[in-house]
Design an enzyme around this catalytic site. Structure first.
Site, PDB file in Angstrom:
ATOM      1  N   SER A  32      11.561  -7.167  -4.237  1.00  0.00           N
ATOM      2  CA  SER A  32      11.634  -8.300  -3.333  1.00  0.00           C
ATOM      3  C   SER A  32      12.645  -9.204  -3.756  1.00  0.00           C
ATOM      4  O   SER A  32      12.934  -9.562  -5.024  1.00  0.00           O
ATOM      5  CB  SER A  32      10.449  -9.345  -3.428  1.00  0.00           C
ATOM      6  N   HIS A  63      12.085  -5.715   3.570  1.00  0.00           N
ATOM      7  CA  HIS A  63      12.571  -4.401   2.857  1.00  0.00           C
ATOM      8  C   HIS A  63      13.370  -3.441   3.914  1.00  0.00           C
ATOM      9  O   HIS A  63      13.028  -3.303   5.063  1.00  0.00           O
ATOM     10  CB  HIS A  63      11.429  -3.424   2.577  1.00  0.00           C
ATOM     11  N   HIS A  85       5.589   1.663  -0.134  1.00  0.00           N
ATOM     12  CA  HIS A  85       4.210   1.284  -0.877  1.00  0.00           C
ATOM     13  C   HIS A  85       3.133   2.138  -0.514  1.00  0.00           C
ATOM     14  O   HIS A  85       2.976   2.543   0.478  1.00  0.00           O
ATOM     15  CB  HIS A  85       3.922  -0.256  -0.962  1.00  0.00           C
ATOM     16  N   TYR A  87       0.062   0.955  -0.318  1.00  0.00           N
ATOM     17  CA  TYR A  87      -0.699   0.209   0.747  1.00  0.00           C
ATOM     18  C   TYR A  87      -0.239   0.247   2.155  1.00  0.00           C
ATOM     19  O   TYR A  87      -0.947  -0.160   3.185  1.00  0.00           O
ATOM     20  CB  TYR A  87      -0.916  -1.454   0.127  1.00  0.00           C
ATOM     21  N   GLU A  88       0.969   0.924   2.395  1.00  0.00           N
ATOM     22  CA  GLU A  88       1.402   0.750   3.535  1.00  0.00           C
ATOM     23  C   GLU A  88       0.741   2.237   4.475  1.00  0.00           C
ATOM     24  O   GLU A  88       0.965   2.391   5.496  1.00  0.00           O
ATOM     25  CB  GLU A  88       2.845   1.233   3.788  1.00  0.00           C
ATOM     26  N   ALA A 115       8.957  -7.512  -7.895  1.00  0.00           N
ATOM     27  CA  ALA A 115       8.546  -8.673  -8.098  1.00  0.00           C
ATOM     28  C   ALA A 115       6.934  -8.510  -8.541  1.00  0.00           C
ATOM     29  O   ALA A 115       6.293  -7.586  -8.239  1.00  0.00           O
ATOM     30  CB  ALA A 115       8.271  -9.716  -6.697  1.00  0.00           C
ATOM     31  N   MET A 213       2.395  -3.969  -7.142  1.00  0.00           N
ATOM     32  CA  MET A 213       1.905  -3.024  -6.236  1.00  0.00           C
ATOM     33  C   MET A 213       2.904  -1.887  -6.056  1.00  0.00           C
ATOM     34  O   MET A 213       2.979  -0.995  -4.948  1.00  0.00           O
ATOM     35  CB  MET A 213       1.521  -3.465  -4.854  1.00  0.00           C
ATOM     36  N   SER A 214       3.770  -1.653  -7.193  1.00  0.00           N
ATOM     37  CA  SER A 214       4.590  -0.499  -7.027  1.00  0.00           C
ATOM     38  C   SER A 214       5.213   0.089  -8.354  1.00  0.00           C
ATOM     39  O   SER A 214       4.231  -0.152  -9.531  1.00  0.00           O
ATOM     40  CB  SER A 214       6.097  -0.970  -6.246  1.00  0.00           C
ATOM     41  N   ASN A 237       5.196 -15.265  -9.389  1.00  0.00           N
ATOM     42  CA  ASN A 237       4.152 -16.075  -9.215  1.00  0.00           C
ATOM     43  C   ASN A 237       3.342 -15.801 -10.586  1.00  0.00           C
ATOM     44  O   ASN A 237       3.520 -14.864 -11.232  1.00  0.00           O
ATOM     45  CB  ASN A 237       3.392 -15.951  -8.264  1.00  0.00           C
ATOM     46  N   HIS A 249       2.604 -14.034   0.188  1.00  0.00           N
ATOM     47  CA  HIS A 249       3.753 -13.405   0.025  1.00  0.00           C
ATOM     48  C   HIS A 249       5.059 -14.304   0.160  1.00  0.00           C
ATOM     49  O   HIS A 249       6.064 -14.011  -0.353  1.00  0.00           O
ATOM     50  CB  HIS A 249       3.978 -12.441   1.268  1.00  0.00           C
TER      51      HIS A 249
HETATM   52  N1  HPA Z   1      -0.112  -9.520  -7.757  1.00  0.00           N
HETATM   53  C1  HPA Z   1       0.123  -8.270  -7.126  1.00  0.00           C
HETATM   54  N2  HPA Z   1       1.459  -8.016  -6.758  1.00  0.00           N
HETATM   55  C2  HPA Z   1       2.317  -8.825  -6.738  1.00  0.00           C
HETATM   56  C3  HPA Z   1       2.053 -10.241  -7.131  1.00  0.00           C
HETATM   57  C4  HPA Z   1       0.598 -10.737  -7.679  1.00  0.00           C
HETATM   58  O1  HPA Z   1       0.409 -11.479  -8.214  1.00  0.00           O
HETATM   59  N3  HPA Z   1       3.284 -11.089  -7.324  1.00  0.00           N
HETATM   60  C5  HPA Z   1       4.201 -10.136  -6.673  1.00  0.00           C
HETATM   61  N4  HPA Z   1       3.669  -8.940  -6.558  1.00  0.00           N
END
Ligand code: HPA
Length: 276
Positions: A32, A63, A85, A87-88, A115, A213-214, A237, A249
């Site tokens: 990201s 993306h 990903h 989750y897709e 990210a 998540m990757s 974050n 997001h």
């Molecule tokens: N959790 C999971 N995936 C993420 C996060 C998070 O806080 N921030 C960016 N991708």
């Protein structure tokens, strides 16, 4: 489900070869905020994922979904602008197909970026974390199913997934560029929901410093195939329960965009030193 096989990878190679005979030495996966990194590189060819028969296409906003072939600091690179990903809804085999393809096209080094949510109390949003290890236990292994012997062994060693020499190069590059670089362990969860504060507490007790998540599945597939792997997380974050505000997001994208110039500088400087 599409059966993972060497033939499938070879078919993807032949689709790419219809457009370019460029042989990359390094594969770069952009997370990201970094999607436009490739624009600063010297382009040789672009191949959209949709041009490769049966290839997974990213559905995440922001993306792009294409391979960029060209030179970064004189190094022959294939850059994945947008990853797919788990989750897709893709299988793990499909999620790692792009990494296997980039390897089959010639890339022997894999540079992963993402990210991630910060778990370590020493992290702030906007920090960069050099990945020095990972926890893969919350997602299925991409190596489940018939082993592709052409790629690697059935039971590959994972003692050092993130190559020590590449980590040194990244640390040195960060220091030369005056970019602060933290270090830590990345854990991959499936997503797409962010974690609960209770899950973050559990992950913290397990030794994770950042969550996302990757990346881990891609690193495992690359290591299986004998690639040298390295990775950097942008802490976009603080993770749930540590952050005082609900996660979104939008926050991930805002931070990733804000620190993207430094992230790009760090990647370019590191890639330059990775020239073989
Ligand atoms: N959790 C999971 N995936 C993420 C996060 C998070 O806080 N921030 C960016 N991708």
């Amino acid at each position: 489900m599409l059966i993972p096989s060497w033939e499938r990878i070879e078919k993807c190679v032949s689709d790419v070869r219809k457009k370019t005979d460029f042989v990359p030495e390094l594969a770069l996966v952009l997370g990201s905020g970094l999607g436009d990194f490739a624009e600063s590189a010297e382009a040789v060819a672009v191949v959209n994922y949709s041009e490769i028969d049966g290839f997974p296409v990213s559905t995440v906003p922001g993306h792009k979904g294409r391979f960029f072939f060209g030179y970064v600091e004189g190094v022959k690179c294939v850059i994945m602008q947008g990853r797919v990903h788990y989750y897709e809804g893709y299988t793990m085999e499909e999620v790692v197909l792009p990494v296997r393809l980039m390897n089959a096209l010639g890339a022997e080094t894999l540079f992963l970026t993402n990210a991630a949510g910060g778990i370590s109390p020493t992290f702030s949003a906007g920090d960069f974390m050099l990945i020095n290890g990972h926890i893969s236990s919350f997602v299925p292994s991409p190596l489940i199913g018939k082993n592709i012997d052409r790629l690697g062994v059935r039971f590959p060693d994972m003692s050092e997934v993130y190559d020590k020499n590449l980590r040194e190069i990244i640390k040195q590059s960060a220091s030369e560029q005056n970019i602060a670089l933290k270090e830590g362990v990345y854990v991959q969860l499936t997503g797409p929901n962010f974690e609960t504060p209770q899950e973050i507490k559990m992950l913290s007790m397990l030794g994770a410093d950042a969550v996302g998540m990757s990346t881990v599945c891609e690193a495992v597939a690359a290591k299986h195939a004998g690639m040298s792997v390295c990775g950097i997380s942008c802490i976009s974050n603080l993770a749930a329960g540590i952050s005082k505000t609900p996660l979104s997001h939008a926050e991930v994208s805002e931070t990733a965009d804000r620190v993207a110039p430094d992230f790009k500088r760090l990647i370019s400087a590191s890639v330059k030193k990775m020239k073989k």
